[in-house]
Design a protein around this motif. Sequence first.
Motif, mmCIF file in Angstrom:
data_model
loop_
_atom_site.group_PDB
_atom_site.id
_atom_site.type_symbol
_atom_site.label_atom_id
_atom_site.label_comp_id
_atom_site.label_asym_id
_atom_site.label_seq_id
_atom_site.Cartn_x
_atom_site.Cartn_y
_atom_site.Cartn_z
ATOM 1 N N GLY A 99 -2.729 -3.663 -2.280
ATOM 2 C CA GLY A 99 -1.352 -3.421 -1.833
ATOM 3 C C GLY A 99 -0.403 -4.490 -2.345
ATOM 4 O O GLY A 99 0.528 -4.893 -1.644
ATOM 5 N N SER A 139 1.721 -4.356 -4.959
ATOM 6 C CA SER A 139 2.856 -3.923 -5.786
ATOM 7 C C SER A 139 4.198 -4.250 -5.141
ATOM 8 O O SER A 139 5.228 -4.233 -5.812
ATOM 9 C CB SER A 139 2.773 -2.417 -6.048
ATOM 10 O OG SER A 139 2.802 -1.695 -4.828
ATOM 11 N N ILE A 177 4.396 -7.570 1.483
ATOM 12 C CA ILE A 177 3.559 -8.721 1.826
ATOM 13 C C ILE A 177 2.536 -8.990 0.721
ATOM 14 O O ILE A 177 2.296 -10.142 0.348
ATOM 15 C CB ILE A 177 2.844 -8.455 3.173
ATOM 16 C CG1 ILE A 177 3.876 -8.313 4.306
ATOM 17 C CG2 ILE A 177 1.848 -9.550 3.492
ATOM 18 C CD1 ILE A 177 3.304 -7.749 5.604
ATOM 19 N N ARG A 218 -1.459 2.166 -5.645
ATOM 20 C CA ARG A 218 -1.523 3.479 -6.313
ATOM 21 C C ARG A 218 -0.551 3.584 -7.474
ATOM 22 O O ARG A 218 -0.864 4.177 -8.504
ATOM 23 C CB ARG A 218 -1.219 4.590 -5.290
ATOM 24 C CG ARG A 218 -2.313 4.801 -4.278
ATOM 25 C CD ARG A 218 -1.829 5.665 -3.137
ATOM 26 N NE ARG A 218 -0.699 5.043 -2.436
ATOM 27 C CZ ARG A 218 -0.075 5.545 -1.392
ATOM 28 N NH1 ARG A 218 -0.455 6.710 -0.916
ATOM 29 N NH2 ARG A 218 0.925 4.906 -0.817
ATOM 30 N N ASP A 219 0.631 3.019 -7.329
ATOM 31 C CA ASP A 219 1.704 3.198 -8.317
ATOM 32 C C ASP A 219 1.484 2.236 -9.501
ATOM 33 O O ASP A 219 1.788 1.037 -9.420
ATOM 34 C CB ASP A 219 3.043 2.912 -7.625
ATOM 35 C CG ASP A 219 4.235 3.105 -8.539
ATOM 36 O OD1 ASP A 219 4.072 3.064 -9.774
ATOM 37 O OD2 ASP A 219 5.348 3.288 -8.008
ATOM 38 N N ASP A 247 -6.259 4.703 -5.496
ATOM 39 C CA ASP A 247 -6.002 5.103 -4.107
ATOM 40 C C ASP A 247 -7.206 4.673 -3.284
ATOM 41 O O ASP A 247 -8.294 5.249 -3.409
ATOM 42 C CB ASP A 247 -5.796 6.619 -4.020
ATOM 43 C CG ASP A 247 -5.391 7.046 -2.611
ATOM 44 O OD1 ASP A 247 -5.663 6.299 -1.638
ATOM 45 O OD2 ASP A 247 -4.801 8.133 -2.478
ATOM 46 N N LEU A 248 -7.025 3.665 -2.466
ATOM 47 C CA LEU A 248 -8.158 3.061 -1.753
ATOM 48 C C LEU A 248 -8.675 3.932 -0.620
ATOM 49 O O LEU A 248 -9.678 3.591 0.008
ATOM 50 C CB LEU A 248 -7.767 1.670 -1.242
ATOM 51 C CG LEU A 248 -7.568 0.641 -2.371
ATOM 52 C CD1 LEU A 248 -6.929 -0.629 -1.822
ATOM 53 C CD2 LEU A 248 -8.884 0.313 -3.058
ATOM 54 N N ASN A 308 -5.028 -5.922 2.066
ATOM 55 C CA ASN A 308 -3.651 -5.872 2.561
ATOM 56 C C ASN A 308 -3.043 -4.470 2.491
ATOM 57 O O ASN A 308 -2.126 -4.169 3.244
ATOM 58 C CB ASN A 308 -2.804 -6.860 1.741
ATOM 59 C CG ASN A 308 -1.324 -6.619 1.920
ATOM 60 O OD1 ASN A 308 -0.713 -7.032 2.903
ATOM 61 N ND2 ASN A 308 -0.714 -5.902 0.955
ATOM 62 N N ALA A 335 -4.268 -7.760 9.065
ATOM 63 C CA ALA A 335 -4.227 -6.874 10.234
ATOM 64 C C ALA A 335 -2.820 -6.905 10.818
ATOM 65 O O ALA A 335 -1.830 -6.841 10.065
ATOM 66 C CB ALA A 335 -5.297 -7.293 11.235
ATOM 67 N N TYR A 394 -2.016 4.208 13.710
ATOM 68 C CA TYR A 394 -1.923 2.870 13.107
ATOM 69 C C TYR A 394 -2.530 1.812 14.030
ATOM 70 O O TYR A 394 -3.305 0.960 13.593
ATOM 71 C CB TYR A 394 -0.446 2.562 12.836
ATOM 72 C CG TYR A 394 -0.180 1.208 12.201
ATOM 73 C CD1 TYR A 394 -0.500 0.982 10.862
ATOM 74 C CD2 TYR A 394 0.398 0.166 12.922
ATOM 75 C CE1 TYR A 394 -0.238 -0.250 10.266
ATOM 76 C CE2 TYR A 394 0.662 -1.062 12.333
ATOM 77 C CZ TYR A 394 0.346 -1.266 10.999
ATOM 78 O OH TYR A 394 0.602 -2.488 10.415
ATOM 79 N N LYS A 426 -5.644 -0.489 13.160
ATOM 80 C CA LYS A 426 -5.552 -1.959 13.081
ATOM 81 C C LYS A 426 -6.532 -2.609 14.062
ATOM 82 O O LYS A 426 -7.086 -3.667 13.760
ATOM 83 C CB LYS A 426 -4.111 -2.423 13.344
ATOM 84 C CG LYS A 426 -3.172 -2.203 12.151
ATOM 85 C CD LYS A 426 -3.689 -2.867 10.877
ATOM 86 C CE LYS A 426 -2.652 -3.031 9.790
ATOM 87 N NZ LYS A 426 -3.228 -3.379 8.476
ATOM 88 N N GLY A 481 3.317 -10.104 13.636
ATOM 89 C CA GLY A 481 4.077 -9.041 14.293
ATOM 90 C C GLY A 481 4.848 -8.272 13.224
ATOM 91 O O GLY A 481 4.425 -8.210 12.065
ATOM 92 N N VAL A 524 7.151 -7.356 10.250
ATOM 93 C CA VAL A 524 7.521 -8.126 9.060
ATOM 94 C C VAL A 524 8.634 -7.368 8.339
ATOM 95 O O VAL A 524 8.608 -6.130 8.273
ATOM 96 C CB VAL A 524 6.306 -8.264 8.107
ATOM 97 C CG1 VAL A 524 6.669 -9.097 6.883
ATOM 98 C CG2 VAL A 524 5.102 -8.867 8.839
ATOM 99 N N SER A 537 9.798 -5.657 5.646
ATOM 100 C CA SER A 537 9.266 -5.076 4.405
ATOM 101 C C SER A 537 9.649 -3.595 4.372
ATOM 102 O O SER A 537 10.310 -3.094 5.287
ATOM 103 C CB SER A 537 7.740 -5.210 4.366
ATOM 104 O OG SER A 537 7.163 -4.259 5.242
#
Length: 257
Positions: free
Chosen positions: A12, A14, A17, A37-38, A62-63, A89, A140, A154, A158, A185, A187, A189
């Motif tokens: 993650g 790209s 975070i 992915r991108d 794609d994980l 991440n 996490a 989600y 987590k 907590g 973030v 983004s």
Amino acid sequence: MSASAPISIVTGSSRGIGRAIAEELARAGHQLVLVARDAAALARVADDLTGRGAAVLAFAADLREEPAAADVVAATERRFGAPTVVVNNAGTAPADKVENTTTSTLRETFDLHVAAPLAFARAVVPAMKQQRHGCLLHLASTAGLRGYPFTSAYTAAKHGMVGLARALHAELGQAGIDVYALCPGFVDSDITRAAAAAIAARGKSTAEAAFARMAAQNRIGRMHSPAEVAAAVTRLLRDRPRGCVYDLDQATPGFVD
Ligand SMILES: NC(=O)c1ccc[n+]([C@@H]2O[C@H](COP(=O)([O-])OP(=O)(O)OC[C@H]3O[C@@H](n4cnc5c(N)ncnc54)[C@H](OP(=O)(O)O)[C@@H]3O)[C@@H](O)[C@H]2O)c1
């Protein structure tokens, strides 16, 4: 690049975070494998870091797909050698009321936040055990420590990610492998900006007000920045303190187990 430079996979990476973590680790001399992915977005980050002198491999995947983690590890071994660090991440944060949360959303969220970190662990642990050295870090969330509304898939995933870190920590510590679950907590983004925009689109509030309400839910009373989370990752990877679950959303951040 020294032969003993850490070989670090950051998923993650790209944007958000993960990108901030990749930038920090590049500055700290890590050899980096970036995953998202991108492919085009990933290539832009890789070019930027390479331009600053880092050794970088970009791997688009794609994980949520089962072979992806093993493919990333195999490509890392071909380019740099056995990975010494995996920062799990990559994430998405589906948000909806429980009546609209489908089993397939739950499964996809677990595939990314729990099954992919487990697949990475399976692929890298044999070499780490041989070297008696390595680190698995799960990005996490405080959603892995407590409940938040409108995020059942989600929050459950987590909690699974934190639970997996605890189990791996208990199993692998004797083998010289450190395992951490870092819990910020909210973030600032794309995830939080998109959530605020979605609330605004439903006409419930302005995006600014929704964003401010999320920030106010953090115990520190403000949003974390991606750079602040990346600095915590870098400290854990450098200092390897004893402990597993690290709560960043505290006036004095620290381990909670
Ligand atoms: N933002 C917050 O408030 C917050 C708080 C606590 C914890 N976290 C956690 O921090 C991590 C990063 O979040 P962020 O806020 O930086 O999110 P972001 O800005 O949306 O970035 C998510 C990253 O994950 C990648 N990704 C998403 N799905 C993927 C998949 N199926 N396979 C591979 N890569 C995938 C994305 O790239 P592609 O879309 O190109 O795949 C992107 O690089 C997540 O695990 C999140 O749960 C976030």
